[in-house]
Each structure stands twice: as structure tokens, then as C-alpha cells.
Design a protein around this motif. Structure first.
Motif, mmCIF file in Angstrom:
data_model
loop_
_atom_site.group_PDB
_atom_site.id
_atom_site.type_symbol
_atom_site.label_atom_id
_atom_site.label_comp_id
_atom_site.label_asym_id
_atom_site.label_seq_id
_atom_site.Cartn_x
_atom_site.Cartn_y
_atom_site.Cartn_z
ATOM 1 N N TRP A 87 -9.362 -51.306 -9.009
ATOM 2 C CA TRP A 87 -8.242 -52.225 -8.767
ATOM 3 C C TRP A 87 -7.225 -52.467 -9.918
ATOM 4 C CZ3 TRP A 87 -6.460 -52.242 -4.025
ATOM 5 C CH2 TRP A 87 -7.262 -52.316 -2.793
ATOM 6 N N ARG A 88 -7.840 -52.847 -10.979
ATOM 7 C CA ARG A 88 -7.050 -52.849 -12.204
ATOM 8 C C ARG A 88 -6.244 -51.538 -12.570
ATOM 9 N NH1 ARG A 88 -11.979 -55.845 -13.115
ATOM 10 N NH2 ARG A 88 -12.715 -54.086 -14.539
ATOM 11 N N PHE A 89 -6.757 -50.652 -12.496
ATOM 12 C CA PHE A 89 -6.029 -49.248 -12.390
ATOM 13 C C PHE A 89 -4.658 -49.145 -11.697
ATOM 14 C CE2 PHE A 89 -5.477 -44.790 -11.465
ATOM 15 C CZ PHE A 89 -5.406 -44.032 -12.765
ATOM 16 N N VAL A 90 -5.081 -49.726 -10.288
ATOM 17 C CA VAL A 90 -3.904 -49.767 -9.527
ATOM 18 C C VAL A 90 -2.614 -50.494 -10.152
ATOM 19 C CG1 VAL A 90 -3.154 -50.471 -7.129
ATOM 20 C CG2 VAL A 90 -5.351 -49.082 -7.367
ATOM 21 N N VAL A 91 -2.939 -51.740 -10.361
ATOM 22 C CA VAL A 91 -2.331 -52.873 -10.827
ATOM 23 C C VAL A 91 -1.602 -52.099 -12.157
ATOM 24 C CG1 VAL A 91 -1.919 -54.988 -12.106
ATOM 25 C CG2 VAL A 91 -3.283 -54.618 -9.911
ATOM 26 N N GLN A 92 -2.214 -51.624 -13.036
ATOM 27 C CA GLN A 92 -1.431 -51.053 -14.354
ATOM 28 C C GLN A 92 -0.810 -49.775 -13.730
ATOM 29 O OE1 GLN A 92 -4.723 -49.222 -17.079
ATOM 30 N NE2 GLN A 92 -3.375 -47.496 -17.145
ATOM 31 N N GLU A 93 -1.050 -48.871 -12.943
ATOM 32 C CA GLU A 93 -0.095 -47.929 -12.377
ATOM 33 C C GLU A 93 1.028 -48.448 -11.593
ATOM 34 O OE1 GLU A 93 -0.407 -44.746 -13.574
ATOM 35 O OE2 GLU A 93 -1.814 -45.704 -14.844
ATOM 36 N N LEU A 94 0.961 -49.499 -10.800
ATOM 37 C CA LEU A 94 2.201 -50.212 -10.243
ATOM 38 C C LEU A 94 3.246 -50.633 -11.326
ATOM 39 C CD1 LEU A 94 0.342 -52.257 -7.534
ATOM 40 C CD2 LEU A 94 2.198 -50.142 -7.146
ATOM 41 N N TYR A 95 2.556 -51.274 -12.262
ATOM 42 C CA TYR A 95 3.570 -51.575 -13.383
ATOM 43 C C TYR A 95 4.117 -50.619 -13.958
ATOM 44 C CZ TYR A 95 1.870 -56.760 -13.100
ATOM 45 O OH TYR A 95 1.726 -58.056 -12.805
ATOM 46 N N ARG A 96 3.405 -49.812 -14.439
ATOM 47 C CA ARG A 96 3.747 -48.487 -14.972
ATOM 48 C C ARG A 96 4.959 -47.589 -14.263
ATOM 49 N NH1 ARG A 96 0.843 -42.599 -15.255
ATOM 50 N NH2 ARG A 96 2.551 -41.476 -16.093
ATOM 51 N N TRP A 97 4.683 -47.490 -13.160
ATOM 52 C CA TRP A 97 5.837 -47.138 -12.441
ATOM 53 C C TRP A 97 7.088 -47.496 -11.990
ATOM 54 C CZ3 TRP A 97 6.310 -41.720 -12.369
ATOM 55 C CH2 TRP A 97 4.974 -41.120 -12.501
ATOM 56 N N GLU A 98 6.842 -49.034 -12.101
ATOM 57 C CA GLU A 98 8.265 -49.623 -11.988
ATOM 58 C C GLU A 98 8.948 -49.531 -13.169
ATOM 59 O OE1 GLU A 98 9.362 -51.556 -9.403
ATOM 60 O OE2 GLU A 98 8.054 -50.348 -8.391
ATOM 61 N N GLN A 99 8.180 -49.494 -14.291
ATOM 62 C CA GLN A 99 8.798 -49.454 -15.416
ATOM 63 C C GLN A 99 9.557 -47.987 -15.663
ATOM 64 O OE1 GLN A 99 8.849 -51.483 -18.344
ATOM 65 N NE2 GLN A 99 7.971 -52.976 -17.344
ATOM 66 N N VAL A 100 8.859 -47.021 -15.157
ATOM 67 C CA VAL A 100 9.616 -45.730 -15.238
ATOM 68 C C VAL A 100 10.914 -45.856 -14.537
ATOM 69 C CG1 VAL A 100 9.523 -43.357 -14.352
ATOM 70 C CG2 VAL A 100 7.443 -44.514 -15.790
ATOM 71 N N MET A 101 10.751 -46.431 -13.057
ATOM 72 C CA MET A 101 11.800 -46.484 -12.142
ATOM 73 C C MET A 101 13.028 -47.365 -12.902
ATOM 74 S SD MET A 101 10.955 -44.448 -9.626
ATOM 75 C CE MET A 101 12.346 -45.115 -8.604
ATOM 76 N N PRO A 118 16.213 -60.145 -7.926
ATOM 77 C CA PRO A 118 14.912 -60.147 -7.208
ATOM 78 C C PRO A 118 13.817 -59.277 -7.638
ATOM 79 C CG PRO A 118 16.749 -58.735 -6.324
ATOM 80 C CD PRO A 118 17.301 -59.356 -7.466
ATOM 81 N N GLU A 119 12.610 -59.713 -7.202
ATOM 82 C CA GLU A 119 11.302 -58.845 -7.865
ATOM 83 C C GLU A 119 11.245 -57.729 -6.942
ATOM 84 O OE1 GLU A 119 6.901 -60.343 -8.476
ATOM 85 O OE2 GLU A 119 7.631 -60.719 -6.236
ATOM 86 N N THR A 120 10.875 -56.553 -7.671
ATOM 87 C CA THR A 120 10.802 -55.364 -7.197
ATOM 88 C C THR A 120 9.427 -55.215 -6.244
ATOM 89 O OG1 THR A 120 9.500 -54.263 -8.972
ATOM 90 C CG2 THR A 120 11.927 -53.927 -9.064
ATOM 91 N N ARG A 121 9.531 -54.334 -5.345
ATOM 92 C CA ARG A 121 8.364 -54.007 -4.525
ATOM 93 C C ARG A 121 7.044 -53.848 -5.238
ATOM 94 N NH1 ARG A 121 7.245 -51.530 0.584
ATOM 95 N NH2 ARG A 121 5.223 -52.110 1.088
ATOM 96 N N GLY A 122 7.280 -52.890 -6.216
ATOM 97 C CA GLY A 122 5.926 -52.594 -7.088
ATOM 98 C C GLY A 122 5.510 -53.754 -7.600
ATOM 99 N N PHE A 123 6.209 -54.553 -8.323
ATOM 100 C CA PHE A 123 6.069 -55.771 -9.152
ATOM 101 C C PHE A 123 5.425 -56.854 -7.998
ATOM 102 C CE2 PHE A 123 8.546 -54.664 -12.741
ATOM 103 C CZ PHE A 123 7.734 -54.317 -13.712
ATOM 104 N N ALA A 124 5.961 -56.699 -6.826
ATOM 105 C CA ALA A 124 5.339 -57.816 -5.865
ATOM 106 C C ALA A 124 3.865 -57.498 -5.447
ATOM 107 C CB ALA A 124 6.490 -57.909 -4.767
ATOM 108 N N VAL A 125 3.892 -56.238 -5.265
ATOM 109 C CA VAL A 125 2.452 -55.614 -4.781
ATOM 110 C C VAL A 125 1.509 -56.028 -5.974
ATOM 111 C CG1 VAL A 125 1.089 -53.696 -3.939
ATOM 112 C CG2 VAL A 125 3.380 -54.216 -3.059
#
Length: 136
Positions: A87-101, A118-125
């Protein structure tokens, strides 16, 4: 919301909307695709195990064929069980890809400090997952 994962103390079962899991699945798919080319094998293995857990949860869902592409409807809930580290890996990757986007984070509401953005979808999840992990 958290649930025990069928009595397995090594897993943490989180209940979320199918649409949130689909977003996670797509994000982890991106991670696996990049890692398969030039990343660590551990990221590929971790990503595959995360996605497989989601697929298993989908197969067990009572409405698994009622949504798009064989998924349950996006507004239904799904329970996915993973080790806390996954789950921590998932959170890390959500943040990573939001940064990329966001081209390195420029203008992203959750990182910019601008409450008008507004908060992005990835950051909200990711935020919801972090809250749930804190409850566990």
C-alpha cells in the motif's frame, strides 16, 4: 475503511470505490511498464502482485461483469488486500505519477499550497489511502 484480510495478519484489506481501484491499477500498470524497460525488477514484481490482488478482488466481486471491461460498476465498492508495504508503494507511485503529469509538480494543487487549485485525482486517492493506512 479497513478490514481484516481473511484473518491474514500480513495483509491489510482496504475498501474503496472501484473507480479509485481502477485509477490505482492504471498507475501501477504505468510503473510496471517503465520498470520493465529500465527500472528495478523489484518494482515490476511489486506492481504485478498489486495488480493481481486487484484482479482477484474483481473476480470475487458479486457484480464483476456489470461494469466496463469486465470490472464491477465504478460506483460499487471493492475490497483489496495487500501487505502494508505494498500500500505504501501504491501511495508513492500515485504521488510520483501526479508529479510526472504536472511536469515536476508545477501548478499541482496538493503541492502548490494554492487552496484555489483543485486537488488532482491521484493526490486525492493517495490522501485517502494515507488516511486509511494511518488508521490501521
Amino acid at each position: 475503511m479497513t478490514d481484516p484480510a481473511n484473518g491474514n495478519p500480513d495483509l491489510l484489506a482496504l475498501i474503496m470505490l472501484v473507480e479509485d481501484w481502477l485509477f490505482i491499477d492504471g498507475t501501477i500498470d504505468n510503473t510496471v511498464a517503465i520498470a520493465a524497460v529500465d527500472g528495478p525488477d523489484s518494482a515490476v514484481e511489486q506492481g504485478h502482485s498489486i495488480r493481481e490482488a486487484g484482479w482477484a478482488a474483481t473476480r470475487a466481486h458479486p457484480r464483476n461483469k456489470d461494469g466496463w471491461g469486465g470490472w464491477p460498476p465504478t460506483d460499487d465498492e471493492i475490497t483489496v488486500a495487500l501487505p502494508p508495504a505494498a500500500w505504501r508503494f501504491v501511495v508513492q507511485e500515485l504521488y510520483r505519477w501526479e508529479q510526472v503529469m504536472a511536469d515536476g509538480g508545477a501548478g499541482v494543487g496538493a503541492d502548490s499550497g494554492d487552496s484555489e487549485v483543485p486537488e488532482t485525482r491521484g493526490f486525492a486517492v493517495a490522501r485517502r489511502l494515507v488516511e486509511r493506512l494511518g488508521e490501521a
